[in-house]
Scaffold this motif. Structure first.
Motif, PDB file in Angstrom:
ATOM      1  N   LEU A 613       0.818  -1.208   0.000  1.00 58.92           N
ATOM      2  CA  LEU A 613       0.000   0.000   0.000  1.00 58.92           C
ATOM      3  C   LEU A 613       0.853   1.260   0.000  1.00 58.92           C
ATOM      4  O   LEU A 613       0.355   2.353  -0.301  1.00 58.92           O
ATOM      5  N   ALA A 614       2.131   1.120   0.352  1.00 57.39           N
ATOM      6  CA  ALA A 614       2.990   2.306   0.401  1.00 57.39           C
ATOM      7  C   ALA A 614       3.120   2.958  -0.969  1.00 57.39           C
ATOM      8  O   ALA A 614       3.231   4.181  -1.076  1.00 57.39           O
ATOM      9  N   VAL A 615       3.096   2.159  -2.042  1.00 52.69           N
ATOM     10  CA  VAL A 615       3.241   2.721  -3.395  1.00 52.69           C
ATOM     11  C   VAL A 615       1.970   3.423  -3.844  1.00 52.69           C
ATOM     12  O   VAL A 615       1.978   4.116  -4.863  1.00 52.69           O
ATOM     13  N   ARG A 616       0.866   3.236  -3.099  1.00 55.34           N
ATOM     14  CA  ARG A 616      -0.394   3.872  -3.482  1.00 55.34           C
ATOM     15  C   ARG A 616      -0.640   5.168  -2.722  1.00 55.34           C
ATOM     16  O   ARG A 616      -1.685   5.791  -2.881  1.00 55.34           O
ATOM     17  N   LEU A 617       0.313   5.604  -1.899  1.00 54.32           N
ATOM     18  CA  LEU A 617       0.104   6.814  -1.114  1.00 54.32           C
ATOM     19  C   LEU A 617      -0.028   8.043  -1.991  1.00 54.32           C
ATOM     20  O   LEU A 617      -0.771   8.986  -1.662  1.00 54.32           O
ATOM     21  N   ASP A 618       0.647   8.059  -3.120  1.00 54.92           N
ATOM     22  CA  ASP A 618       0.569   9.215  -4.009  1.00 54.92           C
ATOM     23  C   ASP A 618      -0.781   9.316  -4.695  1.00 54.92           C
ATOM     24  O   ASP A 618      -1.101  10.359  -5.290  1.00 54.92           O
ATOM     25  N   ASP A 619      -1.571   8.218  -4.650  1.00 53.43           N
ATOM     26  CA  ASP A 619      -2.899   8.252  -5.267  1.00 53.43           C
ATOM     27  C   ASP A 619      -3.899   9.026  -4.426  1.00 53.43           C
ATOM     28  O   ASP A 619      -4.987   9.351  -4.909  1.00 53.43           O
ATOM     29  N   PHE A 620      -3.562   9.270  -3.156  1.00 56.51           N
ATOM     30  CA  PHE A 620      -4.482   9.994  -2.289  1.00 56.51           C
ATOM     31  C   PHE A 620      -4.454  11.479  -2.645  1.00 56.51           C
ATOM     32  O   PHE A 620      -3.385  12.107  -2.632  1.00 56.51           O
ATOM     33  N   PRO A 621      -5.603  12.080  -2.939  1.00 58.71           N
ATOM     34  CA  PRO A 621      -5.597  13.532  -3.210  1.00 58.71           C
ATOM     35  C   PRO A 621      -5.267  14.319  -1.947  1.00 58.71           C
ATOM     36  O   PRO A 621      -5.826  14.092  -0.890  1.00 58.71           O
ATOM     37  N   GLY A 622      -4.330  15.223  -2.067  1.00 58.49           N
ATOM     38  CA  GLY A 622      -3.975  16.072  -0.934  1.00 58.49           C
ATOM     39  C   GLY A 622      -3.259  15.332   0.165  1.00 58.49           C
ATOM     40  O   GLY A 622      -3.434  15.654   1.350  1.00 58.49           O
ATOM     41  N   MET A 623      -2.427  14.325  -0.170  1.00 55.41           N
ATOM     42  CA  MET A 623      -1.715  13.557   0.840  1.00 55.41           C
ATOM     43  C   MET A 623      -0.682  14.449   1.539  1.00 55.41           C
ATOM     44  O   MET A 623       0.241  14.952   0.897  1.00 55.41           O
ATOM     45  N   PRO A 624      -0.805  14.659   2.847  1.00 55.31           N
ATOM     46  CA  PRO A 624       0.156  15.518   3.550  1.00 55.31           C
ATOM     47  C   PRO A 624       1.554  14.912   3.504  1.00 55.31           C
ATOM     48  O   PRO A 624       1.748  13.717   3.726  1.00 55.31           O
ATOM     49  N   THR A 625       2.522  15.756   3.239  1.00 52.61           N
ATOM     50  CA  THR A 625       3.906  15.287   3.164  1.00 52.61           C
ATOM     51  C   THR A 625       4.373  14.745   4.513  1.00 52.61           C
ATOM     52  O   THR A 625       5.084  13.731   4.588  1.00 52.61           O
ATOM     53  N   THR A 626       3.960  15.405   5.619  1.00 47.06           N
ATOM     54  CA  THR A 626       4.367  14.955   6.944  1.00 47.06           C
ATOM     55  C   THR A 626       3.865  13.544   7.221  1.00 47.06           C
ATOM     56  O   THR A 626       4.602  12.687   7.724  1.00 47.06           O
ATOM     57  N   LEU A 627       2.592  13.302   6.875  1.00 45.32           N
ATOM     58  CA  LEU A 627       2.019  11.968   7.095  1.00 45.32           C
ATOM     59  C   LEU A 627       2.722  10.927   6.235  1.00 45.32           C
ATOM     60  O   LEU A 627       3.019   9.816   6.689  1.00 45.32           O
ATOM     61  N   LYS A 628       3.000  11.278   4.982  1.00 47.28           N
ATOM     62  CA  LYS A 628       3.652  10.327   4.089  1.00 47.28           C
ATOM     63  C   LYS A 628       5.032   9.952   4.608  1.00 47.28           C
ATOM     64  O   LYS A 628       5.420   8.771   4.589  1.00 47.28           O
ATOM     65  N   ARG A 629       5.805  10.949   5.084  1.00 46.63           N
ATOM     66  CA  ARG A 629       7.140  10.670   5.592  1.00 46.63           C
ATOM     67  C   ARG A 629       7.079   9.816   6.861  1.00 46.63           C
ATOM     68  O   ARG A 629       7.941   8.969   7.100  1.00 46.63           O
ATOM     69  N   MET A 630       6.038  10.029   7.704  1.00 46.36           N
ATOM     70  CA  MET A 630       5.868   9.186   8.895  1.00 46.36           C
ATOM     71  C   MET A 630       5.578   7.741   8.512  1.00 46.36           C
ATOM     72  O   MET A 630       6.123   6.796   9.081  1.00 46.36           O
ATOM     73  N   ILE A 631       4.677   7.568   7.537  1.00 46.18           N
ATOM     74  CA  ILE A 631       4.291   6.219   7.126  1.00 46.18           C
ATOM     75  C   ILE A 631       5.490   5.473   6.546  1.00 46.18           C
ATOM     76  O   ILE A 631       5.695   4.278   6.818  1.00 46.18           O
ATOM     77  N   LEU A 632       6.306   6.171   5.765  1.00 42.74           N
ATOM     78  CA  LEU A 632       7.454   5.537   5.128  1.00 42.74           C
ATOM     79  C   LEU A 632       8.629   5.379   6.073  1.00 42.74           C
ATOM     80  O   LEU A 632       9.656   4.805   5.704  1.00 42.74           O
ATOM     81  N   GLY A 633       8.500   5.922   7.324  1.00 37.72           N
ATOM     82  CA  GLY A 633       9.573   5.769   8.299  1.00 37.72           C
ATOM     83  C   GLY A 633      10.691   6.764   8.141  1.00 37.72           C
ATOM     84  O   GLY A 633      11.758   6.595   8.746  1.00 37.72           O
ATOM     85  N   ILE A 634      10.472   7.823   7.341  1.00 40.23           N
ATOM     86  CA  ILE A 634      11.519   8.836   7.150  1.00 40.23           C
ATOM     87  C   ILE A 634      11.600   9.742   8.370  1.00 40.23           C
ATOM     88  O   ILE A 634      12.671  10.083   8.849  1.00 40.23           O
ATOM     89  N   ASP A 635      10.431  10.135   8.897  1.00 39.73           N
ATOM     90  CA  ASP A 635      10.360  10.938  10.110  1.00 39.73           C
ATOM     91  C   ASP A 635       9.763  10.096  11.219  1.00 39.73           C
ATOM     92  O   ASP A 635       8.889   9.253  10.971  1.00 39.73           O
ATOM     93  N   ALA A 636      10.187  10.347  12.446  1.00 36.57           N
ATOM     94  CA  ALA A 636       9.647   9.591  13.576  1.00 36.57           C
ATOM     95  C   ALA A 636       8.238  10.034  13.872  1.00 36.57           C
ATOM     96  O   ALA A 636       7.286   9.271  13.771  1.00 36.57           O
ATOM     97  N   CYS A 637       8.046  11.305  14.275  1.00 35.78           N
ATOM     98  CA  CYS A 637       6.723  11.848  14.520  1.00 35.78           C
ATOM     99  C   CYS A 637       6.850  13.360  14.590  1.00 35.78           C
ATOM    100  O   CYS A 637       7.945  13.892  14.823  1.00 35.78           O
ATOM    101  N   PRO A 638       5.768  14.117  14.363  1.00 31.75           N
ATOM    102  CA  PRO A 638       5.858  15.581  14.362  1.00 31.75           C
ATOM    103  C   PRO A 638       6.427  16.137  15.646  1.00 31.75           C
ATOM    104  O   PRO A 638       7.148  17.124  15.640  1.00 31.75           O
ATOM    105  N   THR A 639       6.110  15.504  16.782  1.00 30.57           N
ATOM    106  CA  THR A 639       6.572  16.039  18.060  1.00 30.57           C
ATOM    107  C   THR A 639       8.090  16.054  18.117  1.00 30.57           C
ATOM    108  O   THR A 639       8.712  17.057  18.481  1.00 30.57           O
ATOM    109  N   ILE A 640       8.726  14.978  17.735  1.00 22.61           N
ATOM    110  CA  ILE A 640      10.182  14.884  17.781  1.00 22.61           C
ATOM    111  C   ILE A 640      10.801  15.754  16.696  1.00 22.61           C
ATOM    112  O   ILE A 640      11.815  16.417  16.910  1.00 22.61           O
ATOM    113  N   ALA A 641      10.176  15.760  15.508  1.00 24.21           N
ATOM    114  CA  ALA A 641      10.730  16.519  14.396  1.00 24.21           C
ATOM    115  C   ALA A 641      10.767  18.002  14.712  1.00 24.21           C
ATOM    116  O   ALA A 641      11.684  18.721  14.328  1.00 24.21           O
ATOM    117  N   ASN A 642       9.742  18.473  15.387  1.00 26.20           N
ATOM    118  CA  ASN A 642       9.700  19.885  15.694  1.00 26.20           C
ATOM    119  C   ASN A 642      10.481  20.194  16.955  1.00 26.20           C
ATOM    120  O   ASN A 642      10.590  21.327  17.341  1.00 26.20           O
TER     121      ASN A 642
END
Length: 642
Positions: A613-642
């Motif tokens: 399902l990870a390859v289908r994330l771009d199919d979502f209209p208006g997919m937030p970049t922050t959410l996508k990076r969390m799902i893919l494991g690039i970012d841990a979570c907004p709290t830590i990132a900020n």
């Protein structure tokens, strides 16, 4: 039949007698007519008898070995050996039974394990052996010496109604041939090239369930409903039983008039005619109704049911205040103990059994039955034997009420075990209504009250697990299924794909699935439902993600995580995860930072269960970049990132 000999008291059980017989009997025939083949019988007798203490009450028919009994063939023919015309066959049959009872060592080449036979085992051995000799007689043979391959083929065609009967016949003839080759039967079978070919028709599929299966819910409801009538009206029935017993023939017509007006309209009165037959049928209606309730609420074996005596319902404390929560059902169990006299047991009893006890006592009083046993045929003082009980009471009950059910005591036992499995699988709502309980906890308590159905519960539970395991394997892509999710599901996909790429063909698919399911069970990897579409495959000695906070190895369904190594998700869960992720993406910007942290972690774990399902994330209209990076494991979570 001979009187009991003075030395009989030396043999308290059959094992001691077998040792004595082996040492005292001649090693080979001929045997003298005065030879003691049992403590109570001699070789000359046409019926051999064992002492009454060597078998339980319900198996007392096994104490008599009748060599002149009838053999029934599939075409309805009944035939027996005659002392006048078949003296040689009768003598050879007796010698064969001696050989297979007291010289069982000759079977070591044919058997992996040879055990000593108790009287019940000898009785079971004589039945097919006698049937084989009767078939030889029907083929025109007067001695085993006249049996040749052609006669054997004719015998097979004559008495082979099923695959099971064929296997039994083949085993019996093989044992007989072995005894003849060792010289244990005079004028026995010639050493010819006997062949026992399997039947020409296809054997039935043996992969399905074997033996009596649980009674359906609809039939259980119908049986209990009909039984309720006879328990409620037992007082009137008992009065007419007492009235009929005193003069069966002259009062039969009057009792039939009452029965036609007061008994259920569906009862087949035409099959109850005859003075003594009517009396037995009236008793049988009450007996079967009471046994249905006892079996339904306790799951007793037939021998345990028939061991019930007067006053079998008691309380577990000698208090003046009567408490229905402390009722005990007292009976004797035989199968799980060494003593043939059984052992007294008591289990918690349902309050309904108070009325059942009163009904049985009333019928016993009406029949004037001596002794303590409650399930006793009219005019006798000892309880039914198992075979007679199933045939003349339980099945007769269904026949008289036009119920298309093969009712037996053991089938009731299987039914109770099946009901208990439903409790384990959270499907006890219907059972609660069927029992008439106020709560589901009461339903579970009464179903599981008897400890003697645990083995059946385990077997049926494993059957349910096998079905779930087979469904899982059939869902794998390598078997043409829609694929599995979860980390363990993906691991199964990978392992089976590698396996099929090497040495397994499509021809082996069906057999392979069954083999792998059994291997899963051997490794204690049971697919346990956690939530709809989610199963836990954690072995007992492994630690899952749910146990990280508790520190132990017990599975905790409340903390089940899609990131767990042992989780499996069924195919339909993929679309559920896809829908959940899309909804979270739509609401992402309206949530607080804490909500984004929580739902982002949920999406990340769920996508781990379905990486595709990870390859289908771009199919979502208006997919937030922050959410996508969390799902893919690039970012841990907004709290830590900020």
């Amino acid at each position: 039949m001979n009187e009991t000999t003075p030395w009989f008291t030396e043999f308290e059980d059959s094992r001691m007698w077998v040792v004595h017989a082996r040492n005292s009997m001649p090693s080979k025939p001929p045997y003298q007519d005065e030879l003691h083949t049992t403590p109570l019988s001699q070789f000359r007798d046409d019926t051999w008898e064992y002492p009454t203490t060597w078998a339980s009450e319900n198996n007392r028919n096994c104490l008599f070995l009748d060599f002149l009994g009838h053999g029934t063939f599939p075409d309805g023919t009944r035939l027996s050996l005659s002392p006048v015309t078949d003296a040689i066959l009768i003598r050879q049959l007796k010698e064969a039974l001696i050989a297979l009872t007291y010289r069982r060592g000759i079977l070591t080449s044919e058997r992996t394990r040879v055990r000593h036979l108790r009287p019940t085992g000898v009785y079971s051995l004589l039945q097919p052996l006698r049937r084989l000799f009767v078939a030889f007689k029907r083929c025109g043979c007067r001695s085993l010496r006249e049996v040749n391959p052609a006669v054997l083929a004719e015998t097979l065609a004559m008495i082979e109604p099923s695959a099971n009967a064929f296997d039994n016949l083949a085993t019996t003839f093989t044992d007989l041939l072995c005894a003849c080759r060792h010289g244990l039967i005079s004028e026995g079978l010639l050493d010819l090239d006997f062949e026992i070919s399997p039947p020409t028709e296809t054997f039935p599929d043996l992969s399905g369930p074997r033996g009596w299966q649980p009674i359906s819910d609809l039939n259980v409801s119908e049986i209990i409903r009909v039984s309720e009538f006879y328990v409620d009206h037992v007082h009137d029935i008992a009065k007419w039983i007492d009235y009929l017993r005193r003069d069966p023939e002259s009062r039969r017509h009057e009792v039939l008039i009452w029965a036609r007006s007061n008994l259920p309209c569906g009862l087949k009165l035409s099959k109850m005619l005859g003075g003594r037959q009517l009396l037995h049928n009236l008793c049988g209606l009450v007996y079967s109704s009471c046994s249905n309730f006892i079996s339904f609420h306790a799951g007793l074996r037939v021998s345990e049911l028939l061991s019930i005596k007067t006053g079998f319902i008691s309380t577990d404390q000698s208090e003046a205040i009567f408490d229905t929560r402390k009722l005990l059902l007292n009976f004797t169990t035989y199968k799980t103990v060494l003593s043939l006299q059984g052992r007294q047991r008591a289990v918690k009893a349902h309050p309904k059994l108070i009325a059942i006890s009163a009904a049985l006592e009333e019928v016993r009083h009406a029949l004037g039955i001596p002794g303590e046993y409650l399930f006793t045929p009219p005019g006798e003082s000892r309880p039914y034997i198992t075979k007679r009980w199933n045939k003349t009471v339980l099945r007769r009950f269904c026949e008289l009420h036009n119920l298309d059910i093969e009712l037996t005591g053991h089938r009731w036992r299987k039914t109770v075990a099946a009901l208990a499995v439903r409790v384990f699988t959270n499907a006890s709502i219907h059972l609660k209504e069927l029992f008439g309980h106020a709560s589901l906890s009461m339903t579970a308590r009464y179903i599981l009250a008897s400890p003697f159905i645990r083995e059946e519960i385990r077997d049926l539970t494993l059957d349910e697990v096998r079905k779930t395991g087979k469904t899982l394997l059939e869902s794998l892509s390598v078997f043409g299924g829609p694929r599995l999710g979860g980390r363990h599901g993906k691991e199964m996909e990978r392992r089976f794909s590698e396996l099929f790429a090497t040495d397994i063909t499509e021809i082996d698919v069906g057999k392979t699935i069954d083999e792998f399911v059994e291997e899963m069970l051997r490794q204690n990897m049971l697919p346990i439902p956690v939530m709809p579409g989610v199963l836990c495959m954690k072995p007992a000695n492994a630690r899952g993600a749910c146990a990280t906070t508790s520190g132990d190895r017990l599975a905790d369904p409340a903390r089940c995580s899609a990131a767990c190594t042992w989780q499996v998700q069924e195919a339909h869960r993929r679309e559920v995860v896809f829908f959940m992720t899309r909804r979270i993406a739509q609401k992402w910007t309206s949530w607080s930072l804490l909500q984004q942290t929580y739902w982002g972690a949920q999406c990340r774990d769920q996508i781990r269960a379905w990486p595709e399902l990870a390859v289908r994330l771009d199919d979502f209209p208006g997919m937030p970049t922050t959410l996508k990076r969390m799902i893919l494991g690039i970012d841990a979570c907004p709290t830590i990132a900020n």
